[in-house]
Structure formats: structure tokens, C-alpha cells
Design a protein around this motif. Structure first.
Motif, PDB file in Angstrom:
ATOM      1  N   UNK A   8       0.823  -1.210   0.075  1.00  0.00           N
ATOM      2  CA  UNK A   8       0.004  -0.154  -0.079  1.00  0.00           C
ATOM      3  C   UNK A   8       0.868   1.144   0.298  1.00  0.00           C
ATOM      4  N   UNK A   9       0.543   2.256  -0.744  1.00  0.00           N
ATOM      5  CA  UNK A   9       1.336   3.415  -0.934  1.00  0.00           C
ATOM      6  C   UNK A   9       0.115   4.563  -0.614  1.00  0.00           C
ATOM      7  N   UNK A  10       0.450   5.244   0.534  1.00  0.00           N
ATOM      8  CA  UNK A  10      -0.631   6.348   0.904  1.00  0.00           C
ATOM      9  C   UNK A  10       0.062   7.779   0.617  1.00  0.00           C
ATOM     10  N   UNK A  11      -0.546   8.694   0.088  1.00  0.00           N
ATOM     11  CA  UNK A  11      -0.143   9.979  -0.088  1.00  0.00           C
ATOM     12  C   UNK A  11      -0.756  10.870   0.947  1.00  0.00           C
ATOM     13  N   UNK A  12      -0.045  11.226   1.802  1.00  0.00           N
ATOM     14  CA  UNK A  12      -0.761  12.360   2.857  1.00  0.00           C
ATOM     15  C   UNK A  12      -0.905  13.734   2.153  1.00  0.00           C
ATOM     16  N   UNK A  13      -1.867  14.399   2.749  1.00  0.00           N
ATOM     17  CA  UNK A  13      -1.987  15.959   2.623  1.00  0.00           C
ATOM     18  C   UNK A  13      -0.590  16.388   2.885  1.00  0.00           C
ATOM     19  N   UNK A  14      -0.153  17.684   2.448  1.00  0.00           N
ATOM     20  CA  UNK A  14       0.998  18.186   2.795  1.00  0.00           C
ATOM     21  C   UNK A  14       1.370  18.414   4.298  1.00  0.00           C
ATOM     22  N   UNK A  15       2.488  17.848   4.962  1.00  0.00           N
ATOM     23  CA  UNK A  15       2.826  17.943   6.165  1.00  0.00           C
ATOM     24  C   UNK A  15       2.037  17.188   7.182  1.00  0.00           C
ATOM     25  N   UNK A  16       1.188  16.258   6.447  1.00  0.00           N
ATOM     26  CA  UNK A  16       0.219  15.364   7.479  1.00  0.00           C
ATOM     27  C   UNK A  16       0.603  14.033   7.938  1.00  0.00           C
ATOM     28  N   UNK A  17       2.119  13.510   7.170  1.00  0.00           N
ATOM     29  CA  UNK A  17       2.424  12.226   7.437  1.00  0.00           C
ATOM     30  C   UNK A  17       2.418  11.838   8.815  1.00  0.00           C
ATOM     31  N   UNK A  18       3.049  12.569   9.813  1.00  0.00           N
ATOM     32  CA  UNK A  18       3.196  12.333  11.227  1.00  0.00           C
ATOM     33  C   UNK A  18       1.762  12.225  11.702  1.00  0.00           C
ATOM     34  N   UNK A  19       0.798  13.010  11.749  1.00  0.00           N
ATOM     35  CA  UNK A  19      -0.419  12.956  12.058  1.00  0.00           C
ATOM     36  C   UNK A  19      -1.016  11.317  11.614  1.00  0.00           C
ATOM     37  N   UNK A  20      -0.831  10.965  10.290  1.00  0.00           N
ATOM     38  CA  UNK A  20      -1.434   9.902   9.853  1.00  0.00           C
ATOM     39  C   UNK A  20      -0.797   8.787  10.585  1.00  0.00           C
ATOM     40  N   UNK A  21       0.704   8.762  10.939  1.00  0.00           N
ATOM     41  CA  UNK A  21       1.169   7.891  11.763  1.00  0.00           C
ATOM     42  C   UNK A  21       0.536   7.644  13.062  1.00  0.00           C
ATOM     43  N   UNK A  22      -0.054   8.933  13.812  1.00  0.00           N
ATOM     44  CA  UNK A  22      -0.257   8.891  15.184  1.00  0.00           C
ATOM     45  C   UNK A  22      -1.894   8.212  15.255  1.00  0.00           C
ATOM     46  N   UNK A  23      -2.364   8.462  14.051  1.00  0.00           N
ATOM     47  CA  UNK A  23      -3.797   7.814  13.980  1.00  0.00           C
ATOM     48  C   UNK A  23      -3.708   6.210  13.732  1.00  0.00           C
ATOM     49  N   UNK A  24      -2.684   5.838  12.801  1.00  0.00           N
ATOM     50  CA  UNK A  24      -2.221   4.731  12.782  1.00  0.00           C
ATOM     51  C   UNK A  24      -1.836   3.716  13.937  1.00  0.00           C
ATOM     52  N   UNK A  25      -1.035   4.534  14.800  1.00  0.00           N
ATOM     53  CA  UNK A  25      -0.415   4.153  16.030  1.00  0.00           C
ATOM     54  C   UNK A  25      -1.795   3.719  16.931  1.00  0.00           C
ATOM     55  N   UNK A  26      -2.836   4.552  16.959  1.00  0.00           N
ATOM     56  CA  UNK A  26      -3.831   4.351  17.838  1.00  0.00           C
ATOM     57  C   UNK A  26      -4.762   3.391  17.448  1.00  0.00           C
ATOM     58  N   UNK A  27      -4.864   3.155  16.452  1.00  0.00           N
ATOM     59  CA  UNK A  27      -6.111   2.257  15.979  1.00  0.00           C
ATOM     60  C   UNK A  27      -5.617   0.757  15.460  1.00  0.00           C
ATOM     61  N   UNK A  28      -4.283   1.041  14.490  1.00  0.00           N
ATOM     62  CA  UNK A  28      -3.937  -0.223  13.830  1.00  0.00           C
ATOM     63  C   UNK A  28      -2.832  -0.905  14.451  1.00  0.00           C
ATOM     64  N   UNK A  29      -2.034  -0.262  15.220  1.00  0.00           N
ATOM     65  CA  UNK A  29      -0.746  -1.074  15.722  1.00  0.00           C
ATOM     66  C   UNK A  29      -1.710  -2.277  16.819  1.00  0.00           C
ATOM     67  N   UNK A  30      -2.517  -1.662  17.939  1.00  0.00           N
ATOM     68  CA  UNK A  30      -2.738  -2.638  18.584  1.00  0.00           C
ATOM     69  C   UNK A  30      -3.520  -3.562  17.804  1.00  0.00           C
ATOM     70  N   UNK A  31      -4.560  -3.360  16.797  1.00  0.00           N
ATOM     71  CA  UNK A  31      -5.328  -4.369  16.170  1.00  0.00           C
ATOM     72  C   UNK A  31      -4.462  -5.332  15.424  1.00  0.00           C
ATOM     73  N   UNK A  32      -3.349  -4.923  14.728  1.00  0.00           N
ATOM     74  CA  UNK A  32      -2.349  -5.766  14.149  1.00  0.00           C
ATOM     75  C   UNK A  32      -1.635  -6.615  14.933  1.00  0.00           C
ATOM     76  N   UNK A  33      -1.200  -6.050  16.011  1.00  0.00           N
ATOM     77  CA  UNK A  33      -0.481  -6.906  16.835  1.00  0.00           C
ATOM     78  C   UNK A  33      -1.360  -7.971  17.279  1.00  0.00           C
ATOM     79  N   UNK A  34      -2.504  -7.676  17.441  1.00  0.00           N
ATOM     80  CA  UNK A  34      -3.424  -8.893  18.310  1.00  0.00           C
ATOM     81  C   UNK A  34      -3.843  -9.701  17.214  1.00  0.00           C
ATOM     82  N   UNK A  35      -3.823  -9.452  16.001  1.00  0.00           N
ATOM     83  CA  UNK A  35      -4.347 -10.282  14.650  1.00  0.00           C
ATOM     84  C   UNK A  35      -3.345 -11.350  14.455  1.00  0.00           C
ATOM     85  N   UNK A  36      -3.605 -12.671  14.697  1.00  0.00           N
ATOM     86  CA  UNK A  36      -2.701 -13.795  14.330  1.00  0.00           C
ATOM     87  C   UNK A  36      -2.750 -13.962  12.789  1.00  0.00           C
TER      88      UNK A  36
END
Length: 100
Positions: A8-36
Motif C-alpha cells: 500500500x502506498x498512501x500520499x498524505x496531504x502536505x505535512x500530515x504524515x506524522x498525524x497519519x502515523x499517530x492515527x495508525x498507532x492509535x487504531x492499527x498497531x494494537x489491532x495488527x499486533x493482536x491479529x494472528x
């Protein structure tokens, strides 16, 4: 069932990459870690473009990937991250043939 990979290749709005990563860490990191069914997951910042994120995911099967896309965590992530993105991501599905 054979494993299934997604690039997957995401293009963020200008200077929003760190915000996107924060959202990913909030929702996806725990979900991916828990998904066998996530056998591998790499979340990467593109070194050549400060507004690009590149992700590699390997699932136990294509069906497992489809199921994950319906989880509450993924749907919450989408709702929060979509305003920060510059359109839809580029997505490539692949069949892993060899890995180390």
C-alpha cells in the motif's frame, strides 16, 4: 490457503504524515499486533517524499485480509485518517513466493 501480501502506498496531504502515523498507532498497531492472521507488517516512511507512507502486509490468506478490513478498529482508523490523505491509496495484492 496460501498467504496473501498487500503493498500500500498512501500520499498524505502536505505535512500530515506524522498525524497519519499517530492515527495508525492509535487504531492499527494494537489491532495488527493482536491479529494472528497478520504474519508480517511493515509501516514505512518513504525516504524520498515526506508525504508518502509505504506499507507491506502479509496475511495468512486473502480471506483473512478481507475479514480484517471489516473490523471495528480498521473502520475507526479509516474514519479518522481519510481527511488527512490525498485521495485513495495505491494497493497491490501479491502472492508471496519466498521470504527470509
Amino acid at each position: 490457503m496460501p498467504p496473501s501480501a498487500v503493498f500500500i502506498r498512501h500520499t498524505t496531504k502536505p505535512q500530515q504524515r506524522d498525524k497519519v502515523f499517530a492515527v495508525w498507532q492509535k487504531h492499527m498497531a494494537p489491532a495488527v499486533s493482536a491479529n494472528p492472521d497478520h504474519q508480517a507488517y511493515f509501516y514505512c516512511f518513504d525516504n524520498g517524499n515526506p508525504d508518502v507512507i509505504v506499507v507491506y502486509q502479509q496475511y495468512a490468506s486473502a480471506q483473512a485480509a478481507a475479514v480484517f478490513l471489516q473490523t471495528p478498529a480498521y473502520l475507526a482508523y479509516l474514519a479518522e485518517v481519510e481527511p488527512l490523505l490525498q485521495g485513495d491509496p495505491e494497493v497491490t495484492s501479491a502472492a508471496p513466493m519466498w521470504s527470509k
